[in-house]
Scaffold this motif. Sequence first.
Motif, PDB file in Angstrom:
ATOM      1  N   ALA A 141     -12.594 -23.228  47.734  1.00 43.34           N
ATOM      2  CA  ALA A 141     -11.140 -23.369  47.773  1.00 43.34           C
ATOM      3  C   ALA A 141     -10.491 -23.194  46.407  1.00 43.34           C
ATOM      4  O   ALA A 141      -9.310 -22.838  46.314  1.00 43.34           O
ATOM      5  N   ALA A 142     -11.238 -23.455  45.336  1.00 45.40           N
ATOM      6  CA  ALA A 142     -10.682 -23.333  43.992  1.00 45.40           C
ATOM      7  C   ALA A 142     -11.822 -23.176  43.003  1.00 45.40           C
ATOM      8  O   ALA A 142     -12.933 -23.663  43.236  1.00 45.40           O
ATOM      9  N   ALA A 143     -11.538 -22.513  41.891  1.00 47.35           N
ATOM     10  CA  ALA A 143     -12.546 -22.331  40.848  1.00 47.35           C
ATOM     11  C   ALA A 143     -11.903 -22.451  39.480  1.00 47.35           C
ATOM     12  O   ALA A 143     -10.836 -21.882  39.233  1.00 47.35           O
ATOM     13  N   CYS A 144     -12.559 -23.196  38.604  1.00 45.93           N
ATOM     14  CA  CYS A 144     -12.149 -23.343  37.209  1.00 45.93           C
ATOM     15  C   CYS A 144     -13.152 -22.568  36.366  1.00 45.93           C
ATOM     16  O   CYS A 144     -14.324 -22.946  36.280  1.00 45.93           O
ATOM     17  N   CYS A 145     -12.693 -21.483  35.751  1.00 44.36           N
ATOM     18  CA  CYS A 145     -13.575 -20.559  35.034  1.00 44.36           C
ATOM     19  C   CYS A 145     -13.304 -20.677  33.539  1.00 44.36           C
ATOM     20  O   CYS A 145     -12.248 -20.254  33.065  1.00 44.36           O
ATOM     21  N   GLU A 174      -7.864 -20.522  44.865  1.00 43.97           N
ATOM     22  CA  GLU A 174      -7.079 -20.543  43.627  1.00 43.97           C
ATOM     23  C   GLU A 174      -8.001 -20.555  42.416  1.00 43.97           C
ATOM     24  O   GLU A 174      -9.008 -21.272  42.394  1.00 43.97           O
ATOM     25  N   LEU A 175      -7.653 -19.776  41.408  1.00 42.45           N
ATOM     26  CA  LEU A 175      -8.423 -19.734  40.171  1.00 42.45           C
ATOM     27  C   LEU A 175      -7.644 -20.375  39.023  1.00 42.45           C
ATOM     28  O   LEU A 175      -6.425 -20.255  38.954  1.00 42.45           O
ATOM     29  N   MET A 176      -8.382 -21.025  38.133  1.00 38.34           N
ATOM     30  CA  MET A 176      -7.841 -21.442  36.841  1.00 38.34           C
ATOM     31  C   MET A 176      -8.703 -20.786  35.770  1.00 38.34           C
ATOM     32  O   MET A 176      -9.890 -21.098  35.644  1.00 38.34           O
ATOM     33  N   MET A 177      -8.124 -19.865  35.021  1.00 40.12           N
ATOM     34  CA  MET A 177      -8.841 -19.112  33.996  1.00 40.12           C
ATOM     35  C   MET A 177      -8.496 -19.696  32.627  1.00 40.12           C
ATOM     36  O   MET A 177      -7.324 -19.784  32.255  1.00 40.12           O
ATOM     37  N   VAL A 178      -9.531 -20.092  31.875  1.00 40.17           N
ATOM     38  CA  VAL A 178      -9.342 -20.736  30.577  1.00 40.17           C
ATOM     39  C   VAL A 178     -10.113 -19.947  29.521  1.00 40.17           C
ATOM     40  O   VAL A 178     -11.309 -19.664  29.681  1.00 40.17           O
ATOM     41  N   TRP A 179      -9.428 -19.624  28.425  1.00 40.34           N
ATOM     42  CA  TRP A 179     -10.017 -18.775  27.392  1.00 40.34           C
ATOM     43  C   TRP A 179      -9.754 -19.321  25.994  1.00 40.34           C
ATOM     44  O   TRP A 179      -8.756 -19.985  25.760  1.00 40.34           O
ATOM     45  N   GLY A 180     -10.644 -18.970  25.083  1.00 35.46           N
ATOM     46  CA  GLY A 180     -10.404 -19.166  23.657  1.00 35.46           C
ATOM     47  C   GLY A 180     -10.040 -17.831  23.030  1.00 35.46           C
ATOM     48  O   GLY A 180     -10.767 -16.848  23.204  1.00 35.46           O
ATOM     49  N   LYS A 181      -8.934 -17.785  22.327  1.00 38.85           N
ATOM     50  CA  LYS A 181      -8.478 -16.510  21.759  1.00 38.85           C
ATOM     51  C   LYS A 181      -9.364 -16.034  20.603  1.00 38.85           C
ATOM     52  O   LYS A 181      -9.300 -14.870  20.218  1.00 38.85           O
ATOM     53  N   TRP A 207      -3.396 -18.980  34.171  1.00 37.66           N
ATOM     54  CA  TRP A 207      -4.035 -18.340  33.012  1.00 37.66           C
ATOM     55  C   TRP A 207      -3.714 -19.151  31.775  1.00 37.66           C
ATOM     56  O   TRP A 207      -2.552 -19.423  31.478  1.00 37.66           O
ATOM     57  N   HIS A 208      -4.759 -19.563  31.039  1.00 40.64           N
ATOM     58  CA  HIS A 208      -4.566 -20.448  29.894  1.00 40.64           C
ATOM     59  C   HIS A 208      -5.378 -19.923  28.707  1.00 40.64           C
ATOM     60  O   HIS A 208      -6.603 -19.826  28.790  1.00 40.64           O
ATOM     61  N   GLU A 209      -4.698 -19.598  27.627  1.00 44.45           N
ATOM     62  CA  GLU A 209      -5.360 -19.157  26.401  1.00 44.45           C
ATOM     63  C   GLU A 209      -5.052 -20.148  25.289  1.00 44.45           C
ATOM     64  O   GLU A 209      -3.908 -20.553  25.103  1.00 44.45           O
ATOM     65  N   PHE A 210      -6.099 -20.521  24.550  1.00 42.31           N
ATOM     66  CA  PHE A 210      -5.956 -21.500  23.478  1.00 42.31           C
ATOM     67  C   PHE A 210      -6.523 -20.938  22.174  1.00 42.31           C
ATOM     68  O   PHE A 210      -7.374 -20.048  22.185  1.00 42.31           O
ATOM     69  N   ASN A 211      -6.047 -21.469  21.071  1.00 38.12           N
ATOM     70  CA  ASN A 211      -6.644 -21.138  19.784  1.00 38.12           C
ATOM     71  C   ASN A 211      -7.958 -21.899  19.671  1.00 38.12           C
ATOM     72  O   ASN A 211      -8.018 -23.022  19.174  1.00 38.12           O
ATOM     73  N   ALA A 212      -9.000 -21.272  20.171  1.00 34.12           N
ATOM     74  CA  ALA A 212     -10.308 -21.918  20.238  1.00 34.12           C
ATOM     75  C   ALA A 212     -11.388 -20.850  20.267  1.00 34.12           C
ATOM     76  O   ALA A 212     -11.135 -19.681  20.568  1.00 34.12           O
TER      77      ALA A 212
END
Length: 246
Positions: A141-145, A174-181, A207-212
């Motif tokens: 039903a949902a994925a946190c990547c 639903e997807l939650m995409m998390v990234w380090g820039k 979509w979530h991008e962080f200074n990481a």
Amino acid sequence: MIIQTETVDLTTPTGEMRTYVYRPVAEGKYPTIIFYSEIFQQTAPIARTAAIMAGHGFIVLVPEVFHELNPIGTVLAYDDEGKDKGNQDKWTKPLESHDSDTQAMIDYATQLTYSNGRVGAMGVCIGGHLAYRAALNPKIAAACCLYATDIHSDTLPAEQGNNSFERTPDIKGELMMVWGKQDPHVPNEGRFKIHHKLIDAGVNFTWHEFNAQHAFMRDEGDRYDPELALRVYGMAVDLFKRTLLN
């Protein structure tokens, strides 16, 4: 919430898969999160992340993602030798075998007496890719990547036309995409490629991008960002409570 842990060996088409189970002690029916590790399998940081998520009211299953290629219980070290072996494993195991692993865990989770029958996926590094891949299964039903590798580059083995990037339109949850820039494994052009594919496919995602940097969630090593990790844990808990408790 107090949790308990146990292990179970699940039968898959490619062999027995050791799976670590984290779940609340209190009686009730809880949703399940399949949590896919890095290439190193269930290290201490992975176990702690699983415990954190379980403590928020979830059954968390942590599979040995390369069970076919290692003795049961194998944990690779965070060193060059461990990295080389883990990368060799990820380039050896086809995505279709990960798909059957996921189905085995869904089948197991949904028959548990303490399960509410709802399943999500979460993962870090290659595990982020495997969570994305798991979302191809309509039961997810949902994925946190989290900083998912190898989606944009199509470097994991798969049958022709069956790589995760091409299969993106099949994602229904639903997807939650998390990234380090500052992540060299998924550079700007790779993230942009995935972002546009998700938009074009009409997938429901944030979509979530962080200074990481890469692996900023791992609480060992010099790339760990504790403040950001805590924030992202909260985002993941919110996602799964909203999508798996209904």
